[in-house]
Design an enzyme around this catalytic site. Structure first.
Site, PDB file in Angstrom:
ATOM      1  N   CYS A   1       1.188  -1.366  -0.226  1.00 52.87           N
ATOM      2  CA  CYS A   1      -0.275   0.247   0.359  1.00 52.87           C
ATOM      3  C   CYS A   1       0.875   0.819  -0.090  1.00 52.87           C
ATOM      4  O   CYS A   1       1.326   1.939  -1.232  1.00 52.87           O
ATOM      5  CB  CYS A   1      -1.407  -0.316   1.053  1.00 52.87           C
ATOM      6  SG  CYS A   1      -2.405   1.145   0.696  1.00 52.87           S
TER       7      CYS A   1
ATOM      8  N   HIS B   1      -3.737  -5.326   0.467  1.00 52.76           N
ATOM      9  CA  HIS B   1      -2.812  -5.934   1.711  1.00 52.76           C
ATOM     10  C   HIS B   1      -2.730  -6.506   1.549  1.00 52.76           C
ATOM     11  O   HIS B   1      -4.051  -7.550   1.966  1.00 52.76           O
ATOM     12  CB  HIS B   1      -3.655  -4.926   2.661  1.00 52.76           C
ATOM     13  CG  HIS B   1      -3.316  -3.450   2.990  1.00 52.76           C
ATOM     14  ND1 HIS B   1      -1.899  -3.381   3.807  1.00 52.76           N
ATOM     15  CD2 HIS B   1      -3.952  -2.064   3.270  1.00 52.76           C
ATOM     16  CE1 HIS B   1      -2.419  -1.676   4.215  1.00 52.76           C
ATOM     17  NE2 HIS B   1      -3.614  -1.474   3.497  1.00 52.76           N
TER      18      HIS B   1
ATOM     19  N   GLU C   1      -1.092  -9.477   2.869  1.00 52.56           N
ATOM     20  CA  GLU C   1      -1.228  -9.930   4.892  1.00 52.56           C
ATOM     21  C   GLU C   1      -2.591 -10.329   5.477  1.00 52.56           C
ATOM     22  O   GLU C   1      -2.737 -10.933   6.021  1.00 52.56           O
ATOM     23  CB  GLU C   1      -0.576  -8.596   5.241  1.00 52.56           C
ATOM     24  CG  GLU C   1      -0.740  -7.751   5.722  1.00 52.56           C
ATOM     25  CD  GLU C   1      -1.133  -5.989   4.994  1.00 52.56           C
ATOM     26  OE1 GLU C   1      -0.276  -7.049   3.902  1.00 52.56           O
ATOM     27  OE2 GLU C   1      -0.966  -4.692   5.051  1.00 52.56           O
TER      28      GLU C   1
HETATM   29  N1  GLN Z   1      -1.854   6.876   2.693  1.00 50.74           N
HETATM   30  C1  GLN Z   1      -2.315   5.624   1.702  1.00 50.74           C
HETATM   31  C2  GLN Z   1      -3.519   5.762   1.296  1.00 50.74           C
HETATM   32  O1  GLN Z   1      -4.387   6.443   1.818  1.00 50.74           O
HETATM   33  C3  GLN Z   1      -1.856   4.417   1.937  1.00 50.74           C
HETATM   34  C4  GLN Z   1      -2.703   3.002   3.029  1.00 50.74           C
HETATM   35  C5  GLN Z   1      -1.887   2.358   3.776  1.00 50.74           C
HETATM   36  O2  GLN Z   1      -1.147   2.131   3.591  1.00 50.74           O
HETATM   37  N2  GLN Z   1      -2.865   1.376   3.142  1.00 50.74           N
HETATM   38  O3  GLN Z   1      -3.843   6.077   0.167  1.00 50.74           O
END
Ligand code: GLN
Length: 535
Positions: free
Chosen positions: A378, A509, A511
């Site tokens: 992410c 994600h 994970e």
């Molecule tokens: N801050 C980033 C976004 O909002 C990544 C979010 C995250 O890593 N879950 O897109």
């Protein structure tokens, strides 16, 4: 419907979530249909608005529910995908009672904290069980016995036990301190926890004795006598090497036999083979793989907490075990880390805000240049795009607008449908959340790892790769190997194997969907590459 409530005594952090998940897995292994719920005492309607250093990782379900990390434990142990029905907080329970009251649902009655709040809790438990077709619901109550916050949930247990005495058991997981080698396990705090439960009108049926060592016969007798339960209802829970040993340990003391007898259910053959095999695998893993995780949600006073990235850690373990290795994980502060050369692989996990961003970009550049396996999750993927834009495209201050609103090159920018929400400060539950499909490009690292064309992964973000820069990045050698089905959103970026042993980032994600019995393919690829470097 049968219910197993799990509450914690003495202190937090003794593994209530893993204990609940383990009880669920054991009963499931005996052929019962099981579901698991978490009740959290805070007023937040969900976990989405909480900083991870406050409450650990925010776990995300397929349906987009942002919840407590324990739901992750349940999914991993039960091998099931749960839904928002399996999670509630004080805030969400009050919210629905108040909404119902506004709709005249209570037919003119005076709506009171007792019984209406506990009744709503019971309704929700029944609803979750109905949705999943479960015969037994494991219900973990957050917090510790004696706190003001969870008293209404204990009231729900009391009411349920009163109306259905044969259908509910209460398990207390309590901590037994052990001060020094010349001392003994101390049961007094557990005795107090039971008295506190008693004053809330409930009595535990089973006590799980968490301690650094196993409970001996003497202490078992003491707990039994002073806490008013049978000796056989004291379950020993010493420290274990891997959390996946917990179900095996609980069964040594016949926890499922005791629970089923109390619930009037006939025990069926138990089959913990899956867990036993896994346990043997962990024990025999000879290789070591050193993984650095560059994050910023570790610090809590003088202590380092890994809770904020628990699913990442578990996913690394699952993949490593499956390859006959044990991971050695180190925490690297994004604002202050040393030489990354000693790691076999580096992960830059999810995150928010501008703090630590430049450090993460530096870490990513080092991994790219020195060919250290890199996995970006992410925010980690977004910052890899920024790093490459700066270095390979020559876009000097390229950045995500989350970290620098005035950047000349907004290579990562806010998703269009997120703009209005941010402007209105409408923050809770409004990101791009939950499972979305993506299509993989054949012949890429990602497609080979997954060995399929379409994937479905969980998201939690407001920003995305800015489409205006995609063509330029591709020219510079970046492969967007995963995209949303309409082709608009970049879901996976990677560098080809000919250029780098493993350099891959995901907008989602991965994970969150890894499981000890089916490790996530991208984590497996990452650990494979890291093991090669370890050699
Ligand atoms: N801050 C980033 C976004 O909002 C990544 C979010 C995250 O890593 N879950 O897109």
């Amino acid at each position: 419907m049968k219910y197993v409530f799990v509450v914690g005594g003495v202190m937090s952090g003794v593994g209530k979530g893993v204990a609940s998940a383990s009880i669920g897995a054991i009963l499931q292994s005996r052929g019962f249909k099981v579901t698991a719920l978490k009740i959290d005492p805070y007023v937040n309607v969900d976990a989405g608005t909480m900083n991870p250093t406050e409450h650990g990782e925010v776990f995300v379900l397929d349906d987009g529910t942002e919840c407590d990390q324990d739901l992750g434990n349940y999914e991993r142990f039960l091998g099931k995908n749960l839904s928002g029905a399996n999670y509630m907080t004080t805030g969400s329970v009050y919210q629905s009672v108040i909404n119902k009251e506004r709709q005249l649902y209570y037919g003119g009655k005076c709506v009171e904290v007792v019984p209406h709040i506990p009744l709503e809790v019971i309704d929700r438990i029944n609803n979750a069980a109905k949705i999943s077709g479960a015969e037994i619901a494991i219900v973990e109550i957050g917090g510790t016995v004696g706190e003001y916050q969870n008293i209404l949930f204990l009231e729900a247990v009391r009411m349920l036990k009163l109306s259905q005495p044969k259908d509910a058991v209460l398990v207390l997981i309590s901590y037994l301190p052990f001060l020094s080698k010349d001392s003994e396990l101390k049961t007094k705090p557990t005795q107090y926890a039971v008295r506190t439960l008693n004053s809330a009108g409930v009595q535990p049926d089973i006590i799980i004795a968490r301690a650094s060592v196993a409970v001996d016969q003497k202490r078992r007798e003491k707990i039994s006598f002073n806490c008013n339960i049978q000796k056989d209802d004291v379950i020993s829970a010493p420290d274990v090497e891997s959390i996946y040993d917990v179900p095996i340990n609980f069964e040594k003391d016949n926890i499922s036999g005791r629970i089923l007898a109390k619930l009037g259910l006939r025990p069926r053959e138990s089959d913990l083979q899956k867990f036993k095999k896994l346990s043997a695998k962990v024990r025999s893993a000879k290789k070591r793989v050193k993984i650095g995780i560059v994050g910023k949600y570790f610090g809590s006073g003088d202590f380092v907490l890994a809770d904020s990235y628990i699913s990442v850690i578990e996913a690394v373990k699952h993949a490593s075990y499956s390859l006959g290795a044990k991971p050695v994980i180190e925490w690297l502060d994004a604002e202050n880390f040393g030489n990354l050369g000693k790691y076999d692989g580096v992960i830059v996990p999810g995150g928010f805000g501008s703090r630590g961003v430049e450090g993460k970009i530096r870490a990513i550049r080092y991994c790219r240049e020195k060919k250290i396996p890199f996995f970006g999750l992410c925010y980690g993927m977004q910052l890899a795009v920024a790093e490459i834009s700066r270095d390979l495209l020559g876009l000097k201050d390229a950045n995500t607008t989350e970290a620098d609103q005035k950047t000349t090159y907004p290579v990562i920018d806010i998703l269009p449908d997120q703009k209005a929400r941010l402007a209105e400060k409408n923050m809770g539950g409004t990101m791009r959340l939950g499972a979305y499909p993506a299509m993989l490009q054949q012949g890429t690292v990602a497609a080979q790892a997954y060995n399929r064309r379409e994937i479905n992964e969980r998201h939690r973000h407001r920003y995305e790769v800015n489409p205006e820069y995609v063509a330029g990045l591709e020219k510079a050698g970046v492969v967007f190997s995963g995209r949303s089905p309409d082709g608009r959103l970049m879901e996976i970026m990677e560098l080809p194997r000919s250029v780098h042993p493993f350099f891959l980032g995901t907008q989602f994600h991965p994970e969150l969907k890894s499981n000890p019995f089916s490790p996530h393919p991208l984590f497996v690829e990452f650990i494979k590459a890291s093991l090669k470097r370890a050699k």
